[in-house]
Structure formats: structure tokens, C-alpha cells
Design a protein around this motif. Structure first.
Motif, PDB file in Angstrom:
ATOM      1  N   ILE A  51      38.890  -4.380  15.711  1.00  0.00           N
ATOM      2  CA  ILE A  51      38.304  -4.977  16.914  1.00  0.00           C
ATOM      3  C   ILE A  51      38.284  -3.969  18.054  1.00  0.00           C
ATOM      4  O   ILE A  51      37.295  -3.867  18.790  1.00  0.00           O
ATOM      5  CB  ILE A  51      39.074  -6.261  17.308  1.00  0.00           C
ATOM      6  CG1 ILE A  51      38.763  -7.376  16.309  1.00  0.00           C
ATOM      7  CG2 ILE A  51      38.749  -6.704  18.722  1.00  0.00           C
ATOM      8  CD1 ILE A  51      39.649  -8.602  16.446  1.00  0.00           C
ATOM      9  N   THR A  52      39.346  -3.196  18.195  1.00  0.00           N
ATOM     10  CA  THR A  52      39.399  -2.180  19.238  1.00  0.00           C
ATOM     11  C   THR A  52      38.315  -1.124  19.019  1.00  0.00           C
ATOM     12  O   THR A  52      37.677  -0.674  19.969  1.00  0.00           O
ATOM     13  CB  THR A  52      40.790  -1.528  19.264  1.00  0.00           C
ATOM     14  OG1 THR A  52      41.774  -2.546  19.451  1.00  0.00           O
ATOM     15  CG2 THR A  52      40.913  -0.518  20.387  1.00  0.00           C
ATOM     16  N   GLY A  63      32.185  -8.942  24.133  1.00  0.00           N
ATOM     17  CA  GLY A  63      33.239  -9.934  24.201  1.00  0.00           C
ATOM     18  C   GLY A  63      33.519 -10.464  22.806  1.00  0.00           C
ATOM     19  O   GLY A  63      33.008  -9.948  21.806  1.00  0.00           O
ATOM     20  N   SER A  64      34.308 -11.514  22.719  1.00  0.00           N
ATOM     21  CA  SER A  64      34.707 -12.017  21.409  1.00  0.00           C
ATOM     22  C   SER A  64      33.544 -12.553  20.563  1.00  0.00           C
ATOM     23  O   SER A  64      33.548 -12.347  19.351  1.00  0.00           O
ATOM     24  CB  SER A  64      35.796 -13.078  21.554  1.00  0.00           C
ATOM     25  OG  SER A  64      35.332 -14.180  22.278  1.00  0.00           O
ATOM     26  N   LEU A  87      43.187 -12.265  19.354  1.00  0.00           N
ATOM     27  CA  LEU A  87      43.555 -10.870  19.144  1.00  0.00           C
ATOM     28  C   LEU A  87      43.045  -9.986  20.278  1.00  0.00           C
ATOM     29  O   LEU A  87      43.735  -9.050  20.698  1.00  0.00           O
ATOM     30  CB  LEU A  87      43.019 -10.375  17.795  1.00  0.00           C
ATOM     31  CG  LEU A  87      43.666 -11.000  16.569  1.00  0.00           C
ATOM     32  CD1 LEU A  87      42.957 -10.549  15.306  1.00  0.00           C
ATOM     33  CD2 LEU A  87      45.142 -10.671  16.502  1.00  0.00           C
ATOM     34  N   MET A  88      41.859 -10.280  20.772  1.00  0.00           N
ATOM     35  CA  MET A  88      41.344  -9.512  21.913  1.00  0.00           C
ATOM     36  C   MET A  88      42.168  -9.768  23.159  1.00  0.00           C
ATOM     37  O   MET A  88      42.413  -8.855  23.948  1.00  0.00           O
ATOM     38  CB  MET A  88      39.877  -9.861  22.169  1.00  0.00           C
ATOM     39  CG  MET A  88      38.929  -9.272  21.154  1.00  0.00           C
ATOM     40  SD  MET A  88      37.205  -9.594  21.518  1.00  0.00           S
ATOM     41  CE  MET A  88      36.960  -8.542  22.951  1.00  0.00           C
ATOM     42  N   ARG A  89      42.601 -11.007  23.337  1.00  0.00           N
ATOM     43  CA  ARG A  89      43.419 -11.334  24.501  1.00  0.00           C
ATOM     44  C   ARG A  89      44.759 -10.609  24.457  1.00  0.00           C
ATOM     45  O   ARG A  89      45.218 -10.067  25.467  1.00  0.00           O
ATOM     46  CB  ARG A  89      43.628 -12.854  24.550  1.00  0.00           C
ATOM     47  CG  ARG A  89      43.817 -13.413  25.894  1.00  0.00           C
ATOM     48  CD  ARG A  89      43.846 -14.929  25.944  1.00  0.00           C
ATOM     49  NE  ARG A  89      44.270 -15.626  24.752  1.00  0.00           N
ATOM     50  CZ  ARG A  89      43.466 -16.336  23.959  1.00  0.00           C
ATOM     51  NH1 ARG A  89      42.177 -16.428  24.229  1.00  0.00           N
ATOM     52  NH2 ARG A  89      43.922 -16.964  22.904  1.00  0.00           N
ATOM     53  N   ALA A  91      45.379  -7.841  22.904  1.00  0.00           N
ATOM     54  CA  ALA A  91      45.135  -6.405  23.053  1.00  0.00           C
ATOM     55  C   ALA A  91      44.574  -6.071  24.432  1.00  0.00           C
ATOM     56  O   ALA A  91      44.296  -4.910  24.721  1.00  0.00           O
ATOM     57  CB  ALA A  91      44.186  -5.914  21.974  1.00  0.00           C
ATOM     58  N   ARG A  92      44.394  -7.088  25.265  1.00  0.00           N
ATOM     59  CA  ARG A  92      43.851  -6.947  26.611  1.00  0.00           C
ATOM     60  C   ARG A  92      42.463  -6.307  26.606  1.00  0.00           C
ATOM     61  O   ARG A  92      42.170  -5.425  27.406  1.00  0.00           O
ATOM     62  CB  ARG A  92      44.804  -6.170  27.511  1.00  0.00           C
ATOM     63  CG  ARG A  92      46.097  -6.917  27.728  1.00  0.00           C
ATOM     64  CD  ARG A  92      46.945  -6.279  28.740  1.00  0.00           C
ATOM     65  NE  ARG A  92      48.132  -7.098  28.922  1.00  0.00           N
ATOM     66  CZ  ARG A  92      49.061  -6.827  29.786  1.00  0.00           C
ATOM     67  NH1 ARG A  92      48.970  -5.777  30.542  1.00  0.00           N
ATOM     68  NH2 ARG A  92      50.105  -7.613  29.895  1.00  0.00           N
ATOM     69  N   LEU A  93      41.630  -6.775  25.679  1.00  0.00           N
ATOM     70  CA  LEU A  93      40.246  -6.338  25.606  1.00  0.00           C
ATOM     71  C   LEU A  93      39.372  -7.448  26.170  1.00  0.00           C
ATOM     72  O   LEU A  93      39.568  -8.621  25.851  1.00  0.00           O
ATOM     73  CB  LEU A  93      39.842  -6.056  24.159  1.00  0.00           C
ATOM     74  CG  LEU A  93      40.622  -4.980  23.430  1.00  0.00           C
ATOM     75  CD1 LEU A  93      40.192  -4.900  21.988  1.00  0.00           C
ATOM     76  CD2 LEU A  93      40.449  -3.641  24.111  1.00  0.00           C
ATOM     77  N   GLU A  94      38.425  -7.080  26.994  1.00  0.00           N
ATOM     78  CA  GLU A  94      37.589  -8.067  27.649  1.00  0.00           C
ATOM     79  C   GLU A  94      36.169  -7.537  27.723  1.00  0.00           C
ATOM     80  O   GLU A  94      35.956  -6.354  27.995  1.00  0.00           O
ATOM     81  CB  GLU A  94      38.128  -8.312  29.065  1.00  0.00           C
ATOM     82  CG  GLU A  94      37.587  -9.521  29.750  1.00  0.00           C
ATOM     83  CD  GLU A  94      38.326  -9.763  31.049  1.00  0.00           C
ATOM     84  OE1 GLU A  94      37.697  -9.547  32.101  1.00  0.00           O
ATOM     85  OE2 GLU A  94      39.495 -10.149  31.007  1.00  0.00           O
ATOM     86  N   GLY A  95      35.210  -8.402  27.499  1.00  0.00           N
ATOM     87  CA  GLY A  95      33.814  -8.014  27.602  1.00  0.00           C
ATOM     88  C   GLY A  95      33.359  -8.003  29.043  1.00  0.00           C
ATOM     89  O   GLY A  95      34.032  -8.487  29.949  1.00  0.00           O
ATOM     90  N   VAL A  96      32.179  -7.429  29.256  1.00  0.00           N
ATOM     91  CA  VAL A  96      31.604  -7.368  30.601  1.00  0.00           C
ATOM     92  C   VAL A  96      30.842  -8.658  30.847  1.00  0.00           C
ATOM     93  O   VAL A  96      30.092  -9.129  29.996  1.00  0.00           O
ATOM     94  CB  VAL A  96      30.674  -6.149  30.722  1.00  0.00           C
ATOM     95  CG1 VAL A  96      29.970  -6.144  32.070  1.00  0.00           C
ATOM     96  CG2 VAL A  96      31.456  -4.877  30.533  1.00  0.00           C
TER      97      VAL A  96
END
Length: 100
Positions: A51-52, A63-64, A87-89, A91-96
Motif C-alpha cells: 500500500i505504501t 486514498g483508500s 492499514l492506511m490509517r 501507516a498515516r497515509l492519506e489521499g489528497v
């Protein structure tokens, strides 16, 4: 949770006393301590890396929902969209976000 408490307090009191309070045997504590991560945790780790990579490939815009779609189409991974979001949350990944 109770094993983490025992692990935190074992330097102060040893293992026997903190294990006796929640009703856990010393053998249970050491079995927990020597056990590796679960299969689900190992799968989550591998998925988080993928995902990263997808998120970085989109220059941080996906985003997810889009990550979920690319996992399914490009990688052939069948996974729930809420699991991707979790998993994105973590890993602190967020879409624009789009502008209005």
C-alpha cells in the motif's frame, strides 16, 4: 493486554507477582513472550508495504478507494476496502482531497 502489563512490571516485581494479579500463570506469560507475530499481523505488514508503494507511486494522491482498486486490478489481491483504510490509517497515509 494483561501480558503487556506483566512485561512492563517484571523489572520491578519479577514475573510471578504481576502474573498472579490478573490470574495468569508464568508459563502463559513466557509462551506469549516467545510467540511470534500472528499470521494476520504478518499479512498486514506485507500489505502495508504494498500500500505504501502504491501510495508513493501516485505521489501521495490516492486514498483508500483507489489504493483498494489498484490492489485488486494490478496485484490481484482480494482484500476488503475497510482493511485497506485501516492499514492506511495506521501507516498515516492519506489521499489528497479535491477542492470545491
Amino acid at each position: 493486554m494483561k501480558y503487556r502489563l506483566i512485561d512492563a512490571e517484571k523489572t520491578r516485581y519479577g514475573v510471578s507477582l504481576p502474573a498472579r494479579v490478573p490470574g495468569v500463570s508464568r508459563q502463559d506469560y513466557y509462551a506469549w513472550k516467545n510467540r511470534g507475530p500472528s499470521m494476520r499481523a504478518r499479512q498486514d505488514q506485507a500489505l502495508t508495504e504494498t500500500i505504501t508503494k502504491i501510495h508513493a507511486g501516485s505521489r501521495g494522491t490516492y486514498g483508500s478507494p483507489r489504493v483498494h482498486a489498484e490492489l485488486r486490478q494490478e496485484y490481484g489481491v482480494r482484500i476488503g476496502r475497510k482493511r485497506v483504510a485501516r492499514l492506511m490509517r495506521t501507516a498515516r497515509l492519506e489521499g489528497v482531497h479535491r477542492r470545491r
